[in-house]
Design an enzyme around this catalytic site. Structure first.
Site, PDB file in Angstrom:
ATOM      1  N   MET A 131      12.986 -28.395 -32.597  1.00 52.32           N
ATOM      2  CA  MET A 131      14.303 -27.970 -33.083  1.00 52.32           C
ATOM      3  C   MET A 131      14.746 -28.859 -34.244  1.00 52.32           C
ATOM      4  O   MET A 131      15.931 -28.910 -34.583  1.00 52.32           O
ATOM      5  CB  MET A 131      15.330 -28.012 -31.949  1.00 52.32           C
ATOM      6  CG  MET A 131      14.961 -27.060 -30.804  1.00 52.32           C
ATOM      7  SD  MET A 131      16.365 -26.527 -29.831  1.00 52.32           S
ATOM      8  CE  MET A 131      16.941 -28.088 -29.177  1.00 52.32           C
ATOM      9  N   GLY A 132      13.798 -29.571 -34.846  1.00 52.31           N
ATOM     10  CA  GLY A 132      14.123 -30.385 -36.017  1.00 52.31           C
ATOM     11  C   GLY A 132      14.777 -31.710 -35.666  1.00 52.31           C
ATOM     12  O   GLY A 132      14.698 -32.158 -34.530  1.00 52.31           O
ATOM     13  N   GLY A 176       8.835 -39.054 -31.506  1.00 53.41           N
ATOM     14  CA  GLY A 176       8.324 -38.186 -30.435  1.00 53.41           C
ATOM     15  C   GLY A 176       7.644 -36.956 -31.021  1.00 53.41           C
ATOM     16  O   GLY A 176       6.501 -36.612 -30.666  1.00 53.41           O
ATOM     17  N   HIS A 177       8.350 -36.308 -31.952  1.00 51.59           N
ATOM     18  CA  HIS A 177       7.757 -35.140 -32.622  1.00 51.59           C
ATOM     19  C   HIS A 177       6.482 -35.545 -33.375  1.00 51.59           C
ATOM     20  O   HIS A 177       5.482 -34.836 -33.344  1.00 51.59           O
ATOM     21  CB  HIS A 177       8.742 -34.552 -33.631  1.00 51.59           C
ATOM     22  CG  HIS A 177      10.024 -34.048 -33.045  1.00 51.59           C
ATOM     23  ND1 HIS A 177      11.240 -34.607 -33.333  1.00 51.59           N
ATOM     24  CD2 HIS A 177      10.277 -33.037 -32.186  1.00 51.59           C
ATOM     25  CE1 HIS A 177      12.196 -33.958 -32.695  1.00 51.59           C
ATOM     26  NE2 HIS A 177      11.637 -32.995 -31.974  1.00 51.59           N
ATOM     27  N   GLN A 184      18.801 -20.956 -25.959  1.00 48.06           N
ATOM     28  CA  GLN A 184      18.581 -21.958 -24.912  1.00 48.06           C
ATOM     29  C   GLN A 184      19.772 -22.889 -24.731  1.00 48.06           C
ATOM     30  O   GLN A 184      19.706 -23.821 -23.943  1.00 48.06           O
ATOM     31  CB  GLN A 184      17.290 -22.745 -25.166  1.00 48.06           C
ATOM     32  CG  GLN A 184      17.340 -23.697 -26.327  1.00 48.06           C
ATOM     33  CD  GLN A 184      15.982 -24.299 -26.619  1.00 48.06           C
ATOM     34  OE1 GLN A 184      15.040 -23.603 -27.019  1.00 48.06           O
ATOM     35  NE2 GLN A 184      15.838 -25.594 -26.397  1.00 48.06           N
ATOM     36  N   LYS A 189       8.444 -35.765 -22.069  1.00 46.97           N
ATOM     37  CA  LYS A 189       9.850 -36.095 -21.859  1.00 46.97           C
ATOM     38  C   LYS A 189      10.577 -34.906 -21.243  1.00 46.97           C
ATOM     39  O   LYS A 189      11.436 -35.067 -20.397  1.00 46.97           O
ATOM     40  CB  LYS A 189      10.541 -36.495 -23.161  1.00 46.97           C
ATOM     41  CG  LYS A 189      11.954 -36.967 -22.880  1.00 46.97           C
ATOM     42  CD  LYS A 189      12.620 -37.536 -24.089  1.00 46.97           C
ATOM     43  CE  LYS A 189      13.194 -36.456 -24.979  1.00 46.97           C
ATOM     44  NZ  LYS A 189      14.323 -35.765 -24.343  1.00 46.97           N
ATOM     45  N   ASP A 190      10.221 -33.700 -21.692  1.00 44.94           N
ATOM     46  CA  ASP A 190      10.788 -32.479 -21.125  1.00 44.94           C
ATOM     47  C   ASP A 190       9.754 -31.897 -20.163  1.00 44.94           C
ATOM     48  O   ASP A 190       9.162 -30.839 -20.409  1.00 44.94           O
ATOM     49  CB  ASP A 190      11.128 -31.517 -22.255  1.00 44.94           C
ATOM     50  CG  ASP A 190      12.102 -32.150 -23.236  1.00 44.94           C
ATOM     51  OD1 ASP A 190      13.292 -32.226 -22.904  1.00 44.94           O
ATOM     52  OD2 ASP A 190      11.668 -32.624 -24.306  1.00 44.94           O
ATOM     53  N   GLN A 245      10.129 -28.345 -18.781  1.00 39.22           N
ATOM     54  CA  GLN A 245       9.885 -27.364 -19.847  1.00 39.22           C
ATOM     55  C   GLN A 245       8.383 -27.135 -20.024  1.00 39.22           C
ATOM     56  O   GLN A 245       7.917 -25.988 -20.097  1.00 39.22           O
ATOM     57  CB  GLN A 245      10.493 -27.873 -21.149  1.00 39.22           C
ATOM     58  CG  GLN A 245      10.035 -27.141 -22.382  1.00 39.22           C
ATOM     59  CD  GLN A 245      10.773 -27.603 -23.618  1.00 39.22           C
ATOM     60  OE1 GLN A 245      11.920 -27.245 -23.816  1.00 39.22           O
ATOM     61  NE2 GLN A 245      10.130 -28.386 -24.453  1.00 39.22           N
ATOM     62  N   SER A 295      14.911 -39.338 -28.829  1.00 41.59           N
ATOM     63  CA  SER A 295      15.429 -37.973 -28.715  1.00 41.59           C
ATOM     64  C   SER A 295      16.364 -37.686 -29.883  1.00 41.59           C
ATOM     65  O   SER A 295      17.076 -38.590 -30.351  1.00 41.59           O
ATOM     66  CB  SER A 295      16.203 -37.825 -27.392  1.00 41.59           C
ATOM     67  OG  SER A 295      17.021 -36.675 -27.429  1.00 41.59           O
TER      68      SER A 295
HETATM   69  P1  AMP Z   1      12.943 -30.744 -29.399  1.00 42.57           P
HETATM   70  O1  AMP Z   1      12.954 -30.739 -30.895  1.00 42.57           O
HETATM   71  O2  AMP Z   1      13.894 -31.719 -28.795  1.00 42.57           O
HETATM   72  O3  AMP Z   1      13.025 -29.354 -28.818  1.00 42.57           O
HETATM   73  O4  AMP Z   1      11.518 -31.293 -28.994  1.00 42.57           O
HETATM   74  C1  AMP Z   1      10.334 -30.714 -29.476  1.00 42.57           C
HETATM   75  C2  AMP Z   1       9.172 -31.258 -28.701  1.00 42.57           C
HETATM   76  O5  AMP Z   1       9.125 -32.675 -28.848  1.00 42.57           O
HETATM   77  C3  AMP Z   1       9.264 -30.965 -27.198  1.00 42.57           C
HETATM   78  O6  AMP Z   1       7.991 -30.590 -26.721  1.00 42.57           O
HETATM   79  C4  AMP Z   1       9.702 -32.292 -26.633  1.00 42.57           C
HETATM   80  O7  AMP Z   1       9.284 -32.498 -25.300  1.00 42.57           O
HETATM   81  C5  AMP Z   1       8.986 -33.254 -27.567  1.00 42.57           C
HETATM   82  N1  AMP Z   1       9.623 -34.571 -27.511  1.00 42.57           N
HETATM   83  C6  AMP Z   1      10.945 -34.858 -27.656  1.00 42.57           C
HETATM   84  N2  AMP Z   1      11.163 -36.170 -27.476  1.00 42.57           N
HETATM   85  C7  AMP Z   1       9.962 -36.741 -27.209  1.00 42.57           C
HETATM   86  C8  AMP Z   1       9.534 -38.077 -26.922  1.00 42.57           C
HETATM   87  N3  AMP Z   1      10.382 -39.092 -26.885  1.00 42.57           N
HETATM   88  N4  AMP Z   1       8.220 -38.281 -26.691  1.00 42.57           N
HETATM   89  C9  AMP Z   1       7.332 -37.247 -26.734  1.00 42.57           C
HETATM   90  N5  AMP Z   1       7.682 -35.971 -26.989  1.00 42.57           N
HETATM   91  C10 AMP Z   1       8.979 -35.716 -27.234  1.00 42.57           C
END
Ligand code: AMP
Length: 293
Positions: free
Chosen positions: A30-31, A36-37, A61, A149-150, A153, A185
């Site tokens: 989601m940018g 993490g990304h 969502q 982390k999720d 999901q 995050s």
């Molecule tokens: P989001 O942009 O928050 O929807 O996250 C996109 C992807 O990045 C999802 O698969 C998350 O689980 C993953 N993600 C977010 N934070 C982390 C993190 N700290 N470590 C590893 N993966 C992450």
């Protein structure tokens, strides 16, 4: 890097990639990109070429009182970062094209979507599985990369892929943390003043559980109480749930066994944060456990 906005163009690129025998990797995001990304993107680049990063703040969502409007959006910075990483394609569709007037079809992974995160955020996983299926249909990835982390999901997506015979491998990558343990995050940007320091309590609480497990504790209720007590010591944090579940069924367990997760959802101020601890049997050493924070 090529920036793709339209579904038709993305589908054309994907069709061509499959026809040429390329291994397509997808990292859905989601940018507001962070380390993490980036870890998911690096994992994808090791296995696949081309790698497609999707950037879409999926309205389906978010609940009616959640943070859709204020969710951080920083397209230019994200784009520059992905250029530097030499990502092949950034796919950034519009909500109007993803969900045109008259859109009616949703995917619901029953059971798994209804408790823990699903209980706190009704309809959340229905939105997630629907958008991920759409992304899979449009990008046709051989592999898609998600973060542990999720954890719930990732489990919901794995179930959807299995149940609907989708030709995409789901890869789940470890949690990336800040130096003080806080899981990285996009929502950490909401933490104000003292809240940022307070947010490290999630890591510290899970670390307490980790230490007790390595000392031999196997009783789930005692471990949950330990985490709850550690959380209670931080006045800026209020716990939504602490649960120890089987990593496959996501059903609560009484004693640690096989593969389990300690799942934690917490409000720090008005920011909702997730973290978890993974406990697996060590395949190389019967009877001992591998614990990953
Ligand atoms: P989001 O942009 O928050 O929807 O996250 C996109 C992807 O990045 C999802 O698969 C998350 O689980 C993953 N993600 C977010 N934070 C982390 C993190 N700290 N470590 C590893 N993966 C992450």
């Amino acid at each position: 890097m090529e920036l793709i906005y339209t579904l038709e163009w993305m589908q054309q690129v994907a069709r061509q990639g499959r026809a040429e025998g390329s291994l397509i990797g997808l990292v859905p995001t989601m940018g507001a990109l962070h380390e993490g990304h980036l870890s998911l993107i690096r994992a994808a680049q090791q296995q696949c070429r081309p790698v497609v990063v999707s950037l879409f703040v999926n309205p389906k969502q978010f609940g009616p009182h959640e943070d859709l409007e204020k969710y951080p959006r920083q397209m230019d910075a994200d784009r520059a970062l992905l250029e530097r990483l030499q990502v092949s394609y950034l796919f950034a569709p519009t909500a109007a094209e993803m969900y045109p007037d008259g859109f009616r079809t949703y995917v619901n992974v029953e059971g798994l979507s209804d408790w823990l995160e699903g209980r706190s955020r009704p309809g959340h996983f229905r939105g997630v599985s629907t958008v991920v299926l759409k992304l899979f249909e449009i990008v046709q990835p051989h592999f898609a990369y998600f973060g542990r982390k999720d954890a719930q999901q990732a489990r919901v997506i794995r179930q959807m892929v299995r149940d609907l015979n989708i030709d995409t491998g789901v890869v789940v990558c470890p949690i990336v943390r800040e130096a003080d343990g806080l899981a990285v995050s996009s929502r950490n940007a909401y933490l104000k003043g003292q809240e940022r320091r307070a947010a490290t309590v999630l890591y510290r609480a899970l670390d307490t559980a980790r230490q007790e497990i390595s000392r031999g504790e196997r009783d789930a209720a005692r471990l949950v109480a330990l985490v709850q007590n550690a959380m209670a010591a931080e006045p800026l944090a209020s716990t939504d749930y602490v649960e120890i579940v089987d990593a496959d069924t996501f059903e609560p367990v009484e004693r640690l066994r096989r593969s389990c997760l300690v799942l934690l959802a917490v409000f720090v101020g008005s920011t909702r944060l997730l973290d978890n601890l993974l406990i697996e049997e060590d395949e190389n050493k019967k009877g001992s456990l591998l614990i990953s924070l």
